[in-house]
Scaffold this active site. Sequence first.
Site, PDB file in Angstrom:
ATOM      1  N   SER A 119       0.813  -1.212   0.091  1.00  0.00           N
ATOM      2  CA  SER A 119      -0.042  -0.034  -0.138  1.00  0.00           C
ATOM      3  C   SER A 119       0.870   1.312   0.085  1.00  0.00           C
ATOM      4  O   SER A 119       1.494   1.492  -0.906  1.00  0.00           O
ATOM      5  CB  SER A 119      -0.945  -0.035   1.198  1.00  0.00           C
ATOM      6  OG  SER A 119      -1.917   0.830   1.060  1.00  0.00           O
ATOM      7  N   ASP A 146      11.010   5.276  -9.603  1.00  0.00           N
ATOM      8  CA  ASP A 146      10.551   5.808 -10.996  1.00  0.00           C
ATOM      9  C   ASP A 146      11.507   7.148 -11.204  1.00  0.00           C
ATOM     10  O   ASP A 146      11.474   7.627 -12.311  1.00  0.00           O
ATOM     11  CB  ASP A 146       9.052   5.877 -11.209  1.00  0.00           C
ATOM     12  CG  ASP A 146       8.732   4.604 -11.537  1.00  0.00           C
ATOM     13  OD1 ASP A 146       8.980   3.755 -11.520  1.00  0.00           O
ATOM     14  OD2 ASP A 146       7.349   4.555 -11.590  1.00  0.00           O
ATOM     15  N   LYS A 190      -0.650  -4.110  -3.385  1.00  0.00           N
ATOM     16  CA  LYS A 190      -2.112  -3.314  -3.088  1.00  0.00           C
ATOM     17  C   LYS A 190      -1.973  -1.978  -3.686  1.00  0.00           C
ATOM     18  O   LYS A 190      -1.434  -1.009  -3.089  1.00  0.00           O
ATOM     19  CB  LYS A 190      -2.337  -3.249  -1.594  1.00  0.00           C
ATOM     20  CG  LYS A 190      -3.903  -2.810  -1.200  1.00  0.00           C
ATOM     21  CD  LYS A 190      -4.136  -2.716   0.282  1.00  0.00           C
ATOM     22  CE  LYS A 190      -5.505  -2.038   0.746  1.00  0.00           C
ATOM     23  NZ  LYS A 190      -5.315  -0.772   0.349  1.00  0.00           N
TER      24      LYS A 190
END
Length: 416
Positions: free
Chosen positions: A310, A321, A335
């Site tokens: 999560s 990224d 999740k």
Amino acid sequence: MKNRCLRIVLLLILSLILGLGWWVPSATADTENQKLVAEVWRIVNQSYVDETFNHQNWWLVRQKALKQYIKNREETYSVIGKMLASLDDPFTRHLQPSQYRNLQVSTSGELTGVGLQIALDEETGVLQVVTPIAGSPAQKAGIKPGDRILKIDGVSTTEFTLDEAAAQMRGPMGSQVVLTVAGRESETQEVTLVRDRIALNPVIAQLRSSPGSVPVGYIRLNQFNGNAVAEVAHAISGLEKQGADAYILDLRNNPGGLLQAGIEIARFWLDRGTIVYTVNRQGIIGSFEATNAALTNDPLVVLVNRGTASASEILAGALQDNQRAQIVGEKTFGKGLIQSLFDLSDGSGLAVTVAKYETPNHHDINKLGITPDRLISWEPTAFDQVATEVDQQYKTALEILTNTSVVANAPLGDRG
């Protein structure tokens, strides 16, 4: 004759009233119960991420639920539960008043219980351990991420919803609960746990240094609760003053928590760039951005495993990224759904999946997880051995950070 007929009609009406008198006293209660069902339906109708409502006519679901005679609040909750179950989304759920209070306490930073973060395996319906909370009775008893909880005090966990199972494991400090636990490869065993106050101080921070290596600030973040943002900021500030030249952020077995906490902590490491995209049911994409307020630009490695979920995945994905950090460990839990909490008129609560999130490179995490830059399997270790020489993931992180060329060129930190 006319008067006689009138008397007969009046007698028939009176008989009907008397005959149906058994339901008249509860008519008001029934109306109140139906209003609560309608309140839940309306919130889901306005907010739920899937506009097909699991490929069903959501209006007909409402009509079916409200046609029922509901005589008390217990039956009301049952009707609501069945209505929400039709969405086939374990994260969209009704929380009875005591459960809702417990959840609010948990995210605020303290609870009393055994210290387990749990989830339902969507394929098998089995209750599974996401992670034990560090220092909790469950962690000290050797319960590990991925273990299955088959029974609670002798009652099969298939009899409980996720929230009911959590409630069964909470209780007064000093009281006992017996869990029947099955490990990934070990035999089933009964574990007796003594409930304790779980102080959810989510951060452990230490400066790690040795001759010939750079001083490394080690930060372990266990949960994104109400204390997390301030504690991480305090940890980074303290380690900077102690001379840290590189960092390891340990998110292993961190099950997530408050979305906003994950975003704010990402901003501590990023000067610029997107942190996460959110996508609602209309396909409208929102985003959260860095605010040019990073607390350090020192090189960074993030540790993850299958218990990283999560908000932890949001943070790891943002740092990966944006090329701010290398990710080391195992593929994460997966999740990628966002829930909002809604107060209901009777003091209960409603958790509704309102959006999904994507990493800055538009990677959908849900059920897929984050793939590390360096895949290193997690070998279960005792709590006091985590982040030591026997912890291979930690050792790999140190090797990356102490590589002279990495530190000199700072490819994981200062982006110029």
